[in-house]
Write a protein that holds these residues in place. Structure first.
Motif, short mmCIF file in Angstrom:
data_model
loop_
_atom_site.label_atom_id
_atom_site.label_comp_id
_atom_site.label_asym_id
_atom_site.label_seq_id
_atom_site.Cartn_x
_atom_site.Cartn_y
_atom_site.Cartn_z
N GLU A 249 50.15 -48.21 -60.09
CA GLU A 249 48.95 -48.66 -60.80
C GLU A 249 48.79 -50.18 -60.73
OE1 GLU A 249 46.60 -46.67 -62.24
OE2 GLU A 249 47.73 -45.01 -61.39
N GLU A 250 49.79 -50.87 -60.17
CA GLU A 250 49.77 -52.33 -60.15
C GLU A 250 49.04 -52.86 -58.92
OE1 GLU A 250 52.85 -50.71 -60.53
OE2 GLU A 250 52.71 -50.84 -62.71
N PRO A 251 48.21 -53.87 -59.09
CA PRO A 251 47.56 -54.52 -57.93
C PRO A 251 48.56 -55.35 -57.12
CG PRO A 251 46.37 -54.97 -59.98
CD PRO A 251 47.71 -54.41 -60.36
N LEU A 252 48.13 -55.75 -55.93
CA LEU A 252 48.92 -56.71 -55.15
C LEU A 252 49.09 -58.00 -55.92
CD1 LEU A 252 47.50 -56.44 -51.50
CD2 LEU A 252 49.45 -55.23 -52.49
N GLN A 253 50.22 -58.65 -55.73
CA GLN A 253 50.50 -59.94 -56.35
C GLN A 253 50.67 -60.99 -55.23
OE1 GLN A 253 50.88 -60.47 -59.97
NE2 GLN A 253 49.74 -58.54 -59.77
N TYR A 254 50.46 -62.26 -55.59
CA TYR A 254 50.46 -63.32 -54.58
C TYR A 254 51.41 -64.47 -54.94
CZ TYR A 254 46.64 -60.70 -52.67
OH TYR A 254 45.91 -59.67 -52.11
N ASN A 255 51.72 -65.25 -53.89
CA ASN A 255 52.69 -66.33 -53.96
C ASN A 255 54.06 -65.79 -54.36
OD1 ASN A 255 53.53 -69.02 -53.63
ND2 ASN A 255 53.20 -69.47 -55.80
N LYS A 256 54.40 -64.63 -53.78
CA LYS A 256 55.71 -64.03 -54.01
C LYS A 256 56.77 -64.74 -53.16
CE LYS A 256 54.72 -59.93 -52.45
NZ LYS A 256 53.52 -60.34 -51.71
N GLU A 257 58.02 -64.46 -53.47
CA GLU A 257 59.10 -65.01 -52.63
C GLU A 257 58.97 -64.48 -51.20
OE1 GLU A 257 63.92 -65.71 -52.60
OE2 GLU A 257 63.03 -64.41 -54.14
N ASP A 258 58.72 -63.18 -51.07
CA ASP A 258 58.44 -62.55 -49.77
C ASP A 258 56.94 -62.42 -49.63
OD1 ASP A 258 58.22 -61.05 -47.48
OD2 ASP A 258 59.49 -59.39 -48.18
N LEU A 259 56.36 -63.10 -48.66
CA LEU A 259 54.90 -63.14 -48.50
C LEU A 259 54.34 -61.88 -47.84
CD1 LEU A 259 54.65 -66.88 -47.41
CD2 LEU A 259 54.02 -65.92 -49.63
N LEU A 260 55.20 -60.94 -47.52
CA LEU A 260 54.76 -59.66 -46.96
C LEU A 260 54.21 -58.78 -48.09
CD1 LEU A 260 54.84 -57.81 -44.33
CD2 LEU A 260 57.01 -56.94 -45.25
N ASN A 261 53.02 -58.20 -47.86
CA ASN A 261 52.46 -57.27 -48.85
C ASN A 261 53.13 -55.91 -48.78
OD1 ASN A 261 50.36 -58.94 -49.88
ND2 ASN A 261 49.04 -58.42 -48.15
N PRO A 262 53.24 -55.21 -49.90
CA PRO A 262 53.57 -53.79 -49.82
C PRO A 262 52.35 -53.02 -49.31
CG PRO A 262 53.08 -54.40 -52.09
CD PRO A 262 53.04 -55.67 -51.29
N TRP A 263 52.53 -51.75 -48.98
CA TRP A 263 51.39 -50.92 -48.61
C TRP A 263 50.41 -50.87 -49.78
CZ3 TRP A 263 54.29 -46.07 -46.23
CH2 TRP A 263 54.89 -46.47 -45.04
N PHE A 264 49.14 -50.67 -49.47
CA PHE A 264 48.13 -50.72 -50.54
C PHE A 264 46.93 -49.82 -50.25
CE2 PHE A 264 47.10 -54.29 -47.65
CZ PHE A 264 45.77 -54.03 -47.36
N ILE A 265 46.10 -49.67 -51.30
CA ILE A 265 44.85 -48.93 -51.19
C ILE A 265 43.76 -49.74 -51.88
CG2 ILE A 265 43.61 -46.82 -51.84
CD1 ILE A 265 46.30 -45.35 -51.77
N VAL A 266 42.65 -49.98 -51.18
CA VAL A 266 41.48 -50.65 -51.75
C VAL A 266 40.52 -49.56 -52.22
CG1 VAL A 266 39.65 -52.33 -51.37
CG2 VAL A 266 41.77 -52.47 -50.02
N GLU A 267 40.12 -49.61 -53.48
CA GLU A 267 39.25 -48.58 -54.03
C GLU A 267 38.58 -49.13 -55.30
OE1 GLU A 267 41.77 -45.72 -56.76
OE2 GLU A 267 42.76 -45.89 -54.81
N PRO A 268 37.62 -48.40 -55.89
CA PRO A 268 37.04 -48.85 -57.15
C PRO A 268 38.12 -48.99 -58.23
CG PRO A 268 35.67 -47.15 -56.18
CD PRO A 268 36.93 -47.22 -55.35
N GLU A 269 37.91 -49.94 -59.12
CA GLU A 269 38.89 -50.17 -60.19
C GLU A 269 39.10 -48.90 -60.99
OE1 GLU A 269 39.84 -53.50 -63.64
OE2 GLU A 269 37.80 -53.26 -62.87
N ARG A 270 40.35 -48.55 -61.22
CA ARG A 270 40.66 -47.34 -61.97
C ARG A 270 40.45 -47.58 -63.46
NH1 ARG A 270 46.42 -46.64 -58.77
NH2 ARG A 270 45.50 -46.37 -56.68
N THR A 271 39.95 -46.58 -64.13
CA THR A 271 39.76 -46.67 -65.58
C THR A 271 40.66 -45.65 -66.25
OG1 THR A 271 37.88 -45.14 -65.42
CG2 THR A 271 37.38 -47.49 -65.46
N GLU A 272 41.24 -46.06 -67.36
CA GLU A 272 42.14 -45.16 -68.07
C GLU A 272 41.35 -44.00 -68.66
OE1 GLU A 272 45.18 -46.60 -70.73
OE2 GLU A 272 44.89 -48.62 -69.93
N ILE A 273 41.94 -42.82 -68.58
CA ILE A 273 41.34 -41.64 -69.19
C ILE A 273 41.87 -41.54 -70.61
CG2 ILE A 273 41.12 -39.12 -69.07
CD1 ILE A 273 41.60 -39.35 -66.05
N LYS A 274 40.96 -41.65 -71.58
CA LYS A 274 41.38 -41.63 -72.99
C LYS A 274 41.58 -40.19 -73.45
CE LYS A 274 40.89 -46.13 -73.48
NZ LYS A 274 42.02 -47.02 -73.73
#
Length: 274
Positions: A249-274
């Protein structure tokens, strides 16, 4: 963030695009292709674009992390609360192939989150830009800002995502990196949606297609670096999208020690189901 920073970034991207095109359109140019340490291609256009962007962003108080610049060790970078993350020429392979699908990427990142982004396509003269809290936009037919203020710039632009809907579920995938994991994901989506279309694109354009609403999702199960995604991530966020780490559920983060991104998915922002 102050408007002058996004205008600085837009000017830098447009000027870098002009430098790139001067080489791209020169019939005598062989691009002077070299190999970087990771064996990916580097051209004189990358370097000229990098130098141009550095000149423009030097007027701001923030340090710069560029694909073509010197990468300082993490103990020094970790103190950077706000920084520019830049890819002066994203899609060098596309540039060398002369298919036009290469971009200039400039992002401003604050506390590991991209808050401002600019992506420019020199060949198509298309500019994508977004600021968190102010929206994401696309402006066509632009080669220079010519002092145009922010309000006039967004008045001429189209706000993203565009309202035009598509009936099928659209997945955007890399033209060069269709991995077995991506193929598995596509098959999974085909089971979840009645009709699925697959479109291909180069460079950071793939993120822009989701931000525009032309595609529903972009899965990336192959290596990318922070400068490949930071600008597109900022634009996607400003358009109500997000780039999530694959399987999390976590977005990509930047200026990490390792500048390589993990695998990811671009999609509409997820909303919590109440």
């Amino acid at each position: 963030m102050e408007q002058r920073y996004i205008l600085n970034a837009i000017d830098a991207a447009l000027q870098a695009g002009e430098k790139i095109l001067s080489i791209y359109d020169d019939p005598a140019s062989d691009f002077q292709v070299e190999k970087k340490a990771d064996n990916s291609p580097l051209t004189i256009a990358d370097r000229k674009a990098h130098e141009t962007i550095c000149r423009f962003l030097a007027d701001t108080p923030f340090p710069l992390l560029s694909e073509e610049g010197k990468h300082l060790p993490f103990p020094e970078r970790r103190s950077w609360e706000t920084l520019w993350i830049v890819d002066p020429l994203d899609g060098t392979k596309e540039f060398i192939k002369r298919n036009g699908e290469f971009t200039v990427n400039i992002a401003l990142v604050h506390q590991s989150v991209p808050v401002m982004g600019v992506i420019y396509l020199p060949v198509k003269k298309e500019l994508y830009f977004g600021v968190h809290g102010s929206g994401a936009y696309k402006l066509s037919g632009i080669v220079a800002r010519d002092g145009m203020p922010w309000d006039e710039l967004i008045a001429k632009a189209v706000r993203l995502p565009e309202t035009s809907a598509h009936e099928r579920f659209v997945i955007v995938a890399s033209r060069s990196h269709l991995t077995p994991e991506t193929e598995d994901y596509i098959e999974q989506m085909k089971r979840s949606h009645a009709e699925v279309d697959l479109i291909s694109s180069g460079s950071s354009l793939k993120i822009c297609l989701v931000a525009e609403g032309k595609a529903d999702v972009y899965p990336r199960f192959a290596p990318t670096m922070e400068w490949d995604t930071a600008a597109g991530h900022a634009i996607a966020r400003a358009a109500g999208m997000e780039i999530y780490q694959a399987g999390k559920e976590e977005p990509l983060q930047y200026n990490k020690e390792d500048l390589l991104n993990p695998w990811f998915i671009v999609e509409p922002e997820r909303t919590e189901i109440k």
